[in-house]
Design a protein around this motif. Structure first.
Motif, PDB file in Angstrom:
ATOM      1  N   LEU A 273      37.736   5.017  11.078  1.00  0.00           N
ATOM      2  CA  LEU A 273      37.692   5.275  12.512  1.00  0.00           C
ATOM      3  C   LEU A 273      38.089   6.722  12.785  1.00  0.00           C
ATOM      4  N   LYS A 274      37.311   7.368  13.643  1.00  0.00           N
ATOM      5  CA  LYS A 274      37.664   8.698  14.134  1.00  0.00           C
ATOM      6  C   LYS A 274      38.305   8.530  15.503  1.00  0.00           C
ATOM      7  N   VAL A 275      39.519   9.030  15.664  1.00  0.00           N
ATOM      8  CA  VAL A 275      40.268   8.897  16.916  1.00  0.00           C
ATOM      9  C   VAL A 275      40.478  10.291  17.501  1.00  0.00           C
ATOM     10  N   VAL A 276      40.088  10.464  18.767  1.00  0.00           N
ATOM     11  CA  VAL A 276      40.234  11.752  19.448  1.00  0.00           C
ATOM     12  C   VAL A 276      41.188  11.575  20.627  1.00  0.00           C
ATOM     13  N   LEU A 277      42.209  12.420  20.691  1.00  0.00           N
ATOM     14  CA  LEU A 277      43.217  12.381  21.746  1.00  0.00           C
ATOM     15  C   LEU A 277      43.145  13.672  22.547  1.00  0.00           C
ATOM     16  N   LYS A 278      43.048  13.550  23.867  1.00  0.00           N
ATOM     17  CA  LYS A 278      42.893  14.733  24.719  1.00  0.00           C
ATOM     18  C   LYS A 278      43.954  14.761  25.802  1.00  0.00           C
ATOM     19  N   ASP A 279      44.212  15.976  26.298  1.00  0.00           N
ATOM     20  CA  ASP A 279      45.163  16.187  27.385  1.00  0.00           C
ATOM     21  C   ASP A 279      46.521  15.577  27.041  1.00  0.00           C
ATOM     22  N   GLU A 280      47.139  14.880  28.002  1.00  0.00           N
ATOM     23  CA  GLU A 280      48.483  14.341  27.808  1.00  0.00           C
ATOM     24  C   GLU A 280      48.523  13.302  26.679  1.00  0.00           C
ATOM     25  N   VAL A 281      47.402  12.591  26.488  1.00  0.00           N
ATOM     26  CA  VAL A 281      47.359  11.547  25.454  1.00  0.00           C
ATOM     27  C   VAL A 281      47.657  12.130  24.075  1.00  0.00           C
ATOM     28  N   LYS A 304      44.616  16.459  12.588  1.00  0.00           N
ATOM     29  CA  LYS A 304      44.813  17.850  12.991  1.00  0.00           C
ATOM     30  C   LYS A 304      44.923  17.926  14.511  1.00  0.00           C
ATOM     31  N   ILE A 305      45.742  18.862  14.998  1.00  0.00           N
ATOM     32  CA  ILE A 305      45.840  19.123  16.437  1.00  0.00           C
ATOM     33  C   ILE A 305      45.500  20.586  16.674  1.00  0.00           C
ATOM     34  N   GLU A 306      44.589  20.850  17.583  1.00  0.00           N
ATOM     35  CA  GLU A 306      44.230  22.203  17.993  1.00  0.00           C
ATOM     36  C   GLU A 306      44.659  22.406  19.445  1.00  0.00           C
ATOM     37  N   TYR A 307      44.855  23.674  19.817  1.00  0.00           N
ATOM     38  CA  TYR A 307      45.203  23.985  21.195  1.00  0.00           C
ATOM     39  C   TYR A 307      44.125  24.883  21.796  1.00  0.00           C
ATOM     40  N   ILE A 308      43.584  24.450  22.928  1.00  0.00           N
ATOM     41  CA  ILE A 308      42.580  25.203  23.664  1.00  0.00           C
ATOM     42  C   ILE A 308      43.176  25.535  25.023  1.00  0.00           C
ATOM     43  N   SER A 309      43.283  26.828  25.333  1.00  0.00           N
ATOM     44  CA  SER A 309      43.905  27.251  26.587  1.00  0.00           C
ATOM     45  C   SER A 309      45.284  26.621  26.760  1.00  0.00           C
ATOM     46  N   GLY A 310      45.991  26.481  25.657  1.00  0.00           N
ATOM     47  CA  GLY A 310      47.339  25.943  25.697  1.00  0.00           C
ATOM     48  C   GLY A 310      47.426  24.434  25.787  1.00  0.00           C
ATOM     49  N   LYS A 311      46.288  23.735  25.769  1.00  0.00           N
ATOM     50  CA  LYS A 311      46.271  22.273  25.881  1.00  0.00           C
ATOM     51  C   LYS A 311      45.808  21.665  24.559  1.00  0.00           C
ATOM     52  N   PRO A 312      46.429  20.550  24.133  1.00  0.00           N
ATOM     53  CA  PRO A 312      46.138  20.000  22.807  1.00  0.00           C
ATOM     54  C   PRO A 312      44.916  19.096  22.763  1.00  0.00           C
ATOM     55  N   ILE A 313      44.241  19.137  21.622  1.00  0.00           N
ATOM     56  CA  ILE A 313      43.220  18.153  21.250  1.00  0.00           C
ATOM     57  C   ILE A 313      43.600  17.648  19.865  1.00  0.00           C
ATOM     58  N   GLY A 314      43.831  16.361  19.753  1.00  0.00           N
ATOM     59  CA  GLY A 314      44.188  15.780  18.466  1.00  0.00           C
ATOM     60  C   GLY A 314      43.040  14.963  17.899  1.00  0.00           C
ATOM     61  N   VAL A 315      42.757  15.122  16.611  1.00  0.00           N
ATOM     62  CA  VAL A 315      41.713  14.351  15.938  1.00  0.00           C
ATOM     63  C   VAL A 315      42.282  13.823  14.633  1.00  0.00           C
ATOM     64  N   PHE A 316      42.173  12.508  14.417  1.00  0.00           N
ATOM     65  CA  PHE A 316      42.552  11.999  13.118  1.00  0.00           C
ATOM     66  C   PHE A 316      41.656  10.843  12.714  1.00  0.00           C
ATOM     67  N   TYR A 317      41.606  10.643  11.393  1.00  0.00           N
ATOM     68  CA  TYR A 317      40.749   9.622  10.800  1.00  0.00           C
ATOM     69  C   TYR A 317      41.635   8.563  10.149  1.00  0.00           C
ATOM     70  N   LEU A 318      41.282   7.308  10.399  1.00  0.00           N
ATOM     71  CA  LEU A 318      42.038   6.183   9.873  1.00  0.00           C
ATOM     72  C   LEU A 318      41.146   5.289   9.025  1.00  0.00           C
ATOM     73  N   GLU A 319      41.727   4.738   7.984  1.00  0.00           N
ATOM     74  CA  GLU A 319      41.022   3.729   7.198  1.00  0.00           C
ATOM     75  C   GLU A 319      41.607   2.360   7.522  1.00  0.00           C
ATOM     76  N   THR A 320      40.758   1.409   7.905  1.00  0.00           N
ATOM     77  CA  THR A 320      41.194   0.054   8.210  1.00  0.00           C
ATOM     78  C   THR A 320      40.670  -0.913   7.145  1.00  0.00           C
TER      79      THR A 320
END
Length: 346
Positions: A273-281, A304-320
């Motif tokens: 599963l690819k999980v993407v977290l944006k803004d406050e999440v 990995k977490i990146e910052y765009i204009s000071g705001k985070p975007i988190g992306v991670f991959y999980l194996e179930t």
């Protein structure tokens, strides 16, 4: 139709293009094709696109180094599309420009290069002396005041070009690929200088670039131009987090490329599963919440977490587990907490 507006000191948009178009002879497509967009006062606005997309032509409409064939350009609420002579010179004194190669006069010293627009504006010698020394301190090159351009590094030349561009206290600063010829470390220092100038003087900046790291680091809003057309427009964060057009996805993809390394992928046996977290999440302990809610502990493959204009975007991959039931339980739990989830197929 000619738009007529009174200049309003409370204007929200410092620059506006209304249905502007331009074609060059022997070009396969118009350089600019019916583009309309606004640049808010006090922001840092990026124009991005591939080589030949028309972004530099659009930028040059702002100081009429290029004029649109059709459409209108507004600056501070005033139609400047047809200015000439004294009115054009007055307008250009309010709009500074930084070029890709700095465009310094090679046979003039640093002092004289920075002083050029001040002399043209009729400043006194004493005023020029004070202003140039001010600017040299701002860009950190006081000791280079009597140097010639060929005695400077690429980054130093660009700093002098920036000082010259803001010498006359412009309200708008245009930057045409200001870092494309610089190494990464020097690029970061130039971006830091531009951000400092923006914060200290409140100058609105419009920057043309094909470097997504520049956009990520400095821009508030971004326009994507392709083959002379406006393809996408929005905040820098939204264009990286939710690009809607293929060209935008290609341009921003390299910065946010969080794909699983092939070596890691080869060792997996379950579902991914690819999980993407944006803004406050992106700042919340979503994984811990999901584990508590489902009693499943997925295997974290890559994150990995990146910052765009000071705001985070988190992306991670999980194996179930391989069974569909447990995978769907985990997927649903992430979705309830505001994450975007999709299954990655090999």
């Amino acid at each position: 139709m000619v738009w007529k507006e009174e200049v309003n000191s409370n204007f929200e948009n410092i620059l506006e293009f209304r249905n502007v178009s331009k074609a060059f002879p022997r070009s396969q497509h118009p350089a600019i094709s019916d583009i309309s967009l606004s640049v808010k006062k006090g922001g840092i606005f990026g124009i991005i696109g591939t080589t030949g997309a028309g972004k530099s032509t659009l930028l040059r409409f702002a100081n009429l180094l290029e004029s649109p064939d059709t459409g209108n350009v507004f600056f501070e609420g005033k139609d400047i599309s047809f200015l000439s002579g004294k009115e054009l010179r007055e307008h250009r004194s309010k709009v500074g420009m930084v070029f890709q190669q700095s465009h310094l006069v090679l046979n003039r010293k640093v002092f004289d290069n920075i002083a050029l627009p001040l002399k043209a504006a009729g400043w006194t010698k004493e005023q020029i002396q004070r202003r140039v020394q001010e600017l040299l301190k701002l860009i950190g090159l006081e000791e280079k005041i009597h140097s010639y351009p060929n005695q400077l590094s690429g980054g130093q030349k660009q700093r002098v070009g920036i000082a010259r561009a803001i010498a006359n206290h412009p309200r708008l600063l245009l930057c045409d690929e200001p870092t494309s010829a610089l190494d990464p470390e020097t690029t970061r220092s130039i971006l830091s200088l531009l951000k400092s100038i923006h914060k200290k003087f409140g100058i609105t900046i419009v920057i043309v670039t094909h470097e997504m790291e520049v956009v990520r680091e400095i821009c508030d809003s971004v326009a994507v131009v392709e083959k002379g057309k406006l393809i996408e427009l929005g905040s820098a964060y939204s264009l990286f987090a939710d690009p809607s057009q293929e060209i935008t996805k290609k341009l921003t993809g390299a910065v946010l490329d969080h794909s699983i390394p092939e070596e890691t992928l080869a060792r997996t046996t379950g579902r991914i599963l690819k999980v993407v977290l944006k803004d406050e999440v992106a700042t919340e302990p979503i994984l811990a919440k999901v584990i508590r809610a489902t009693n499943y502990v997925p295997n974290i493959l890559h994150s990995k977490i990146e910052y765009i204009s000071g705001k985070p975007i988190g992306v991670f991959y999980l194996e179930t587990e391989r069974d569909e039931s447990s995978t769907e339980t985990i997927r649903s739990a992430f979705a309830r907490y505001g994450a975007q989830v999709e299954e990655v197929y090999r």
